[in-house]
Design a protein around this motif. Structure first.
Motif, PDB file in Angstrom:
ATOM      1  N   SER A 105      34.633  34.221  34.565  1.00  6.59           N
ATOM      2  CA  SER A 105      35.761  35.119  34.792  1.00  6.59           C
ATOM      3  C   SER A 105      36.341  34.864  36.170  1.00  6.59           C
ATOM      4  CB  SER A 105      35.311  36.587  34.689  1.00  6.59           C
ATOM      5  OG  SER A 105      34.873  36.892  33.383  1.00  6.59           O
ATOM      6  N   SER A 106      37.607  35.220  36.334  1.00  9.14           N
ATOM      7  CA  SER A 106      38.288  35.049  37.615  1.00  9.14           C
ATOM      8  C   SER A 106      38.509  36.415  38.268  1.00  9.14           C
ATOM      9  CB  SER A 106      39.639  34.355  37.415  1.00  9.14           C
ATOM     10  OG  SER A 106      39.462  33.048  36.931  1.00  9.14           O
ATOM     11  N   TYR A 107      38.328  36.444  39.572  1.00  7.06           N
ATOM     12  CA  TYR A 107      38.473  37.693  40.327  1.00  7.06           C
ATOM     13  C   TYR A 107      39.244  37.471  41.611  1.00  7.06           C
ATOM     14  CZ  TYR A 107      34.706  39.662  37.424  1.00  7.06           C
ATOM     15  OH  TYR A 107      33.931  40.099  36.376  1.00  7.06           O
ATOM     16  N   PHE A 139      38.265  38.397  45.065  1.00  5.16           N
ATOM     17  CA  PHE A 139      37.098  38.845  45.806  1.00  5.16           C
ATOM     18  C   PHE A 139      37.514  39.340  47.185  1.00  5.16           C
ATOM     19  CE2 PHE A 139      35.225  35.865  42.790  1.00  5.16           C
ATOM     20  CZ  PHE A 139      34.077  36.529  42.381  1.00  5.16           C
ATOM     21  N   ASP A 168      33.966  33.488  39.129  1.00  2.00           N
ATOM     22  CA  ASP A 168      32.735  34.194  39.469  1.00  2.00           C
ATOM     23  C   ASP A 168      31.595  33.213  39.739  1.00  2.00           C
ATOM     24  OD1 ASP A 168      31.411  36.661  39.886  1.00  2.00           O
ATOM     25  OD2 ASP A 168      30.484  36.525  37.915  1.00  2.00           O
ATOM     26  N   ARG A 216      33.905  42.377  43.819  1.00  6.16           N
ATOM     27  CA  ARG A 216      34.937  41.955  42.865  1.00  6.16           C
ATOM     28  C   ARG A 216      36.033  43.017  42.886  1.00  6.16           C
ATOM     29  NH1 ARG A 216      29.902  40.863  40.961  1.00  6.16           N
ATOM     30  NH2 ARG A 216      29.489  38.701  40.266  1.00  6.16           N
ATOM     31  N   GLN A 221      39.514  42.080  38.624  1.00  5.84           N
ATOM     32  CA  GLN A 221      39.366  40.976  37.683  1.00  5.84           C
ATOM     33  C   GLN A 221      40.738  40.561  37.164  1.00  5.84           C
ATOM     34  OE1 GLN A 221      36.710  41.662  34.385  1.00  5.84           O
ATOM     35  NE2 GLN A 221      37.021  39.624  33.518  1.00  5.84           N
ATOM     36  N   THR A 275      42.089  39.677  34.367  1.00  2.00           N
ATOM     37  CA  THR A 275      41.680  39.720  32.955  1.00  2.00           C
ATOM     38  C   THR A 275      42.562  38.865  32.052  1.00  2.00           C
ATOM     39  OG1 THR A 275      42.989  41.752  32.697  1.00  2.00           O
ATOM     40  CG2 THR A 275      40.641  41.999  33.160  1.00  2.00           C
ATOM     41  N   SER A 305      37.866  34.988  29.912  1.00  2.00           N
ATOM     42  CA  SER A 305      36.519  34.781  30.437  1.00  2.00           C
ATOM     43  C   SER A 305      35.784  33.665  29.693  1.00  2.00           C
ATOM     44  CB  SER A 305      35.718  36.077  30.348  1.00  2.00           C
ATOM     45  OG  SER A 305      35.674  36.555  29.015  1.00  2.00           O
TER      46      SER A 305
END
Length: 249
Positions: free
Chosen positions: A108-110, A112, A180, A200, A203, A205, A209
């Motif tokens: 998944s991409s966040y 941060f 992640d 995080r 996300q 979304t 993912s």
């Protein structure tokens, strides 16, 4: 007469060899540990070893090269018989590449943030007020640009994930757009607990993912793309993919 027959025979052999010979393939990727990275004079990592297994399965030789993502992306997009990995499959990219299959684990991409900053993001719009470290030309940067974020204003691109983490720690950016798996790996390799250093904040979304892919640009022949698809299917069916995932994760 015998000499003529011999020449014809040699010519037919050469022609058959030329027809059946596999085309030269170039594989391009970026530094993105632990899925693909440079170590001990070669490209390695989970996805890199999956690609190597596919090449062995279909008996194709290829040169695997590591370069900044923006360059790898352009090389695959405009080149012939250039395989790129690990590339996220997004709606914007769907018709730009010929997709082979997934070569990395689910991720998944966040956005941060440092835990100590206590930044609060309720939605993506809130992030417009902050400086965000991105990788030049990657899916997260492209996604944020499509949502109104501007390079040189909110977005600050770089070629290396580790450099972006350093910028986050130094306070030069407020947020870090990253996967992640890669983000937590970088923090761990620096001797810290990701749960104590990063939060995080949000996300991404819409990027999904699922795992990243291997793909060819549009100039590559469909028959070669299909050959790689079947090779990847075989690597997954014979247990090699699962064994490599257990090795790396």
């Amino acid at each position: 007469m015998k000499k003529l027959r011999l020449l014809l025979w040699v010519g037919l052999i050469c022609l058959a060899t030329t027809v059946n010979a596999a085309p030269t393939v170039t594989c391009v990727t970026e530094e993105n540990r632990p899925v693909n990275f440079w170590e001990n004079g070669k490209v390695t990592g989970f996805s890199a070893e999956v690609v190597e297994a596919v090449l062995k399965e279909i008996d194709v030789r290829a040169d695997i090269q590591m370069m900044p993502w923006a360059r790898a992306y352009a090389t695959a997009l405009h080149g012939e018989n250039v395989l790129i990995f690990s590339i996220m499959r997004t709606p914007e990219r769907e018709h730009l590449f010929k997709w082979v299959g997934v070569v990395s684990p689910p991720d998944s991409s966040y956005l941060f943030a440092l835990r100590g900053r206590k930044l609060k993001l309720d939605n993506l719009g809130d992030a417009l007020n902050y400086n965000i470290a991105t990788i030049n030309g990657d899916a997260r940067e492209q996604y944020l640009e499509s949502k109104g974020f501007v390079k040189g204003r909110q977005l600050h691109g770089n070629a290396q994930p580790k450099t972006n983490y350093e910028k986050l720690k130094l306070g030069r950016v407020d947020l870090w757009a990253m996967s992640d798996i890669v983000a937590t790996d970088i923090v761990r390799r620096e001797g810290s607990d990701p749960s104590q250093v990063l939060v995080r904040a949000l996300q991404l979304t819409e990027l999904g993912s699922g795992g990243s892919y291997m793909a060819f640009g549009p100039r590559t022949d469909d028959l070669l793309v299909e050959r790689f698809r079947k090779g990847l299917e075989a690597v997954k069916a014979n247990g090699t993919f699962a064994a490599l995932q257990k090795k790396w994760f």
